[in-house]
Write a protein that holds these residues in place. Structure first.
Motif, PDB file in Angstrom:
ATOM      1  N   ASN A  26       3.094   1.765  -3.172  1.00  0.00           N
ATOM      2  CA  ASN A  26       2.266   2.121  -4.319  1.00  0.00           C
ATOM      3  C   ASN A  26       1.706   3.537  -4.227  1.00  0.00           C
ATOM      4  O   ASN A  26       1.457   4.179  -5.241  1.00  0.00           O
ATOM      5  N   LEU A  27       1.517   4.013  -2.993  1.00  0.00           N
ATOM      6  CA  LEU A  27       1.056   5.392  -2.825  1.00  0.00           C
ATOM      7  C   LEU A  27       2.111   6.355  -3.377  1.00  0.00           C
ATOM      8  O   LEU A  27       1.796   7.316  -4.081  1.00  0.00           O
ATOM      9  N   SER A  28       3.371   6.066  -3.064  1.00  0.00           N
ATOM     10  CA  SER A  28       4.452   6.912  -3.575  1.00  0.00           C
ATOM     11  C   SER A  28       4.626   6.738  -5.081  1.00  0.00           C
ATOM     12  O   SER A  28       4.867   7.700  -5.801  1.00  0.00           O
ATOM     13  N   LEU A  29       4.467   5.489  -5.531  1.00  0.00           N
ATOM     14  CA  LEU A  29       4.613   5.211  -6.966  1.00  0.00           C
ATOM     15  C   LEU A  29       3.511   5.926  -7.770  1.00  0.00           C
ATOM     16  O   LEU A  29       3.778   6.514  -8.819  1.00  0.00           O
ATOM     17  N   VAL A  80       0.822  -1.204   0.000  1.00  0.00           N
ATOM     18  CA  VAL A  80       0.000   0.000   0.000  1.00  0.00           C
ATOM     19  C   VAL A  80       0.861   1.260   0.000  1.00  0.00           C
ATOM     20  O   VAL A  80       0.663   2.171  -0.805  1.00  0.00           O
ATOM     21  N   GLU A  81       1.855   1.278   0.907  1.00  0.00           N
ATOM     22  CA  GLU A  81       2.637   2.493   1.086  1.00  0.00           C
ATOM     23  C   GLU A  81       3.531   2.772  -0.126  1.00  0.00           C
ATOM     24  O   GLU A  81       3.609   3.908  -0.593  1.00  0.00           O
ATOM     25  N   GLU A 138       1.998   8.615  -6.966  1.00  0.00           N
ATOM     26  CA  GLU A 138       2.314  10.047  -6.992  1.00  0.00           C
ATOM     27  C   GLU A 138       3.380  10.346  -8.048  1.00  0.00           C
ATOM     28  O   GLU A 138       3.302  11.339  -8.778  1.00  0.00           O
ATOM     29  N   ILE A 174      -2.774  13.900  -7.412  1.00  0.00           N
ATOM     30  CA  ILE A 174      -3.116  13.117  -6.221  1.00  0.00           C
ATOM     31  C   ILE A 174      -2.785  11.662  -6.536  1.00  0.00           C
ATOM     32  O   ILE A 174      -2.874  11.229  -7.693  1.00  0.00           O
ATOM     33  N   SER A 175      -2.365  10.942  -5.528  1.00  0.00           N
ATOM     34  CA  SER A 175      -2.103   9.513  -5.723  1.00  0.00           C
ATOM     35  C   SER A 175      -3.151   8.696  -4.988  1.00  0.00           C
ATOM     36  O   SER A 175      -3.476   8.989  -3.838  1.00  0.00           O
ATOM     37  N   TYR A 176      -3.674   7.692  -5.643  1.00  0.00           N
ATOM     38  CA  TYR A 176      -4.553   6.738  -4.977  1.00  0.00           C
ATOM     39  C   TYR A 176      -3.859   5.387  -4.796  1.00  0.00           C
ATOM     40  O   TYR A 176      -4.512   4.406  -4.395  1.00  0.00           O
ATOM     41  N   GLY A 177      -2.551   5.347  -5.094  1.00  0.00           N
ATOM     42  CA  GLY A 177      -1.845   4.072  -4.920  1.00  0.00           C
ATOM     43  C   GLY A 177      -2.580   2.953  -5.626  1.00  0.00           C
ATOM     44  O   GLY A 177      -2.969   3.086  -6.786  1.00  0.00           O
ATOM     45  N   LYS A 178      -2.812   1.856  -4.899  1.00  0.00           N
ATOM     46  CA  LYS A 178      -3.529   0.738  -5.519  1.00  0.00           C
ATOM     47  C   LYS A 178      -4.967   0.673  -5.028  1.00  0.00           C
ATOM     48  O   LYS A 178      -5.616  -0.364  -5.111  1.00  0.00           O
ATOM     49  N   GLU A 179      -5.476   1.784  -4.484  1.00  0.00           N
ATOM     50  CA  GLU A 179      -6.781   1.764  -3.827  1.00  0.00           C
ATOM     51  C   GLU A 179      -7.963   1.805  -4.802  1.00  0.00           C
ATOM     52  O   GLU A 179      -9.070   1.454  -4.436  1.00  0.00           O
ATOM     53  N   ARG A 180      -7.756   2.303  -6.015  1.00  0.00           N
ATOM     54  CA  ARG A 180      -8.890   2.437  -6.930  1.00  0.00           C
ATOM     55  C   ARG A 180      -8.616   1.827  -8.305  1.00  0.00           C
ATOM     56  O   ARG A 180      -8.438   2.546  -9.293  1.00  0.00           O
TER      57      ARG A 180
END
Lengths: 440, 172
Positions: free
Chosen positions: B114-117, B111-112, B119, B142-148
């Protein structure tokens, strides 16, 4: 074959496969080890059925209560890394035409230690006397009494198990700790809180937004987390008691991957306000104390050493994510992992000498692995499904993580050797767990 | 949805055309001297508001192309640059449009990270547009990482669709 039996077989197979197949000799050395004393050796322990020692007629409800409380004690000790639970062998009882086992009987079944539990029911309470026996010398060597209202049989069971652990190992038991994790609800992710064994689950947040990366404060009833509730992902904390949410830090870009320091006074986290993800240390009100990394690559997932002097993190500065160590002031950055092309999500054992992380292994699978802080002794801890976001229990002997090993993504726990794997959630769409501290 | 929007647009145009054809020329009689009897109906009619101009054609979010990336990468492939060139053209054509670029990742990795990736992906898309001459004040990220994820699948086909940066219109 009933569905339940088949399910049990499937789960059993997976658990067996995930632990046992690793033994059978991959190039990576196996998982059975004890970071404390060398070789792994679990003490075999037996827990007798709880007996009523009062002189009144015992109700059905009370006998059920005794059974429930005993199950909690057994399940706790079975899970605990230092013990191996010896089950009561009904065949043995039948063969010898007996109803219960003597201390010698437990010895014959292989138990080194025997736990005996005696119940009384004063008023609306359940009072349990516990006795510990050394089955070799056939002697009682410790005893105690605990009491709770009947409705708190679960807590009482955990308290008994905690006393067993404290008496036998000298350490604090973890059986009353909590685990927090994220679950997809609607289009968002909400934080959920449960007992360490998955019981008593309750929803903490209801923001309708994405909430991720929860992290317990070590000394307050608070959980820090990253949330999109205000639009951009920023740092918040929630009070576990009244569920009040406060914004901790807001900076342009994202505020992510919070890790509270072991002394509870600082937060290492990721800010991207400089146009790139860098690790910072903030105070508890979100003010910047220090910037730790300066690199145009991704630096993320900070984790504190137990003495607070060092921080491990992941960085893709060589082109793919690897684990690095640095002093907690940002100096002396050095690379820790060289195995495989993807190592991320490090978490420092509260015992200090090992770091567990996510490693991309064969066939592109994400497994949990661990390595000692000098960069030696790389071991893979899981062998099925994708496994992510490991976090240590406060005693450093157990790990909580998310895994897709049974299909949906659920929360699992195991001990640091990869044994005693347990599934905490059964609904899927769960991720990002964090293990809370022992409350005094 | 699109058909509804189209109907609404046609409706608005019709109202506008009617307003022009009815309201426009009827302002003239006001200059006629008082003595001459004006037609009763027109005198009681309140002064009409000036007719709204025909609405300018609006930019639809769907006109933007999604930009795709390789696994664990945020550099721009040739096809990603082509998509951004297309989006650059739209931003030039509609100079009032302000966008937010969302960076997304596939489900693999943590999660973490991918949030940076995510972005980084949004940022590299933004940087490319700025290098072509778009005012950075018109773009936020904005980054949604792998959340969406757009595709819930667990295979390369799904992952390839999910490693992306998407353009959202904030205002225009």
């Amino acid at each position: 074959m009933s569905l339940r039996v088949r399910l049990a077989l499937v789960i059993g197979f997976f658990l067996f496969y995930s632990t046992a197949s690793a033994q059978m000799g991959d190039e990576v050395r196996n998982i059975f080890f004890d970071t404390i004393s060398g070789e792994y050796q679990a003490t075999p322990i037996g827990v007798d059925d709880m007996r009523y020692i009062g002189n009144r007629y015992i109700t059905h409800d009370d006998s059920v209560l005794m059974d429930y409380a005993t199950r909690i004690v057994r399940s706790d000790l079975d899970f605990y890394a230092d013990f191996e639970l010896i089950p009561i062998d009904s065949f043995y009882l039948k063969t010898y035409e007996i109803n219960e086992l003597t201390v010698l009987g437990w010895r014959r079944l292989g138990a080194d230690i025997l736990v005996r539990l005696e119940a009384e029911f004063p008023g609306d309470k359940l009072r349990v006397r516990w006795r510990l026996f050394d089955t070799v010398r056939q002697q009682q060597f410790s005893k105690g009494v605990l009491e709770r209202t009947k409705s708190q049989w679960r807590v009482l069971g955990h308290e008994i198990a905690n006393e067993m652990v404290h008496t036998l190992t000298g350490e604090e038991g973890i059986f009353l700790t909590k685990v927090v994790y994220c679950r997809e609800v609607g289009g968002g992710k909400e934080l959920f809180l449960a007992d360490y064994d998955g019981a008593n689950e309750r929803q903490l947040t209801s923001t309708g937004s994405i909430n991720i990366s929860p992290f317990f404060s070590p000394d307050r009833d608070e959980i820090y987390f990253t949330s999109y509730m205000g639009g951009d992902p920023q740092l918040y904390r929630i009070n576990i008691g009244n569920r009040e949410i406060k914004k901790v830090a807001a900076y342009s870009g994202i505020v992510a991957a919070p890790a509270v320091s072991p002394d509870g006074n600082k937060i290492a986290c990721v800010l991207t306000k400089d146009g790139n993800s860098e690790i910072y240390v903030l105070d508890l009100s979100g003010r910047i104390i220090k910037r730790l990394t300066r690199h145009r690559s991704i630096d993320t997932a900070p984790t504190w050493s137990p003495d607070g002097r060092m921080i491990a993190f992941s960085s893709d500065r060589t082109g793919s994510p690897q684990i690095y160590l640095m002093d907690s002031d940002g100096l002396n950055v050095r690379r820790l992992t060289y195995q495989g092309g993807y190592n991320d999500s490090p978490i420092w054992s509260s015992r200090g000498e090992r770091i567990t992380f996510v490693s991309r292994t064969k066939y592109g699978r994400f497994d949990l692995a661990s390595i000692d802080t000098s960069g030696h002794d790389y071991r893979i801890l899981t062998e099925v499904g994708h496994n992510e976001n490991p976090h240590f229990s406060p005693d450093g002997k157990h790990i909580v993580f998310s895994s897709t090993r049974l299909g949906p993504k659920d929360i699992f726990t195991m001990d640091i050797t990869g044994r005693n794997q347990r599934r905490l959630t059964r609904v899927g769409k769960c991720s990002n767990p964090n293990w809370g501290p022992i409350r005094k | 949805m699109r058909r509804l929007a189209l109907l609404a647009l046609i409706g608005m145009l019709a109202v506008a055309v009617m307003a022009i054809s009815c309201g426009g020329p009827k302002e003239v009689p006001e200059e006629v001297p008082v003595e001459t009897a004006p037609p009763v109906e027109e005198d009681t009619t309140p002064a009409e508001e000036p007719a709204p101009p025909p609405p300018a054609p609006k930019l639809q979010e769907t006109q933007f192309q999604t930009v795709y990336f390789d696994f664990d990468k945020y550099n721009l492939r040739d096809d990603a640059k082509a998509s951004l060139d297309h989006n650059f053209g739209l931003l030039q054509e509609f100079p009032d449009v302000i966008v937010k670029i969302e960076g997304h990742c596939d489900e693999r990795g943590t999660v973490e990270y991918n949030l940076s990736l995510g972005e980084k992906r949004a940022k590299s898309s933004m940087d490319y547009l700025v290098s072509l001459g778009i005012d950075p004040g018109r773009i936020s990220i904005i980054s949604y990482g792998k959340e969406r994820p757009v595709d819930q699948g667990h295979n390369e086909e799904a992952w390839a669709k999910n490693r992306r940066s998407e353009f959202k219109i904030i205002s225009q």
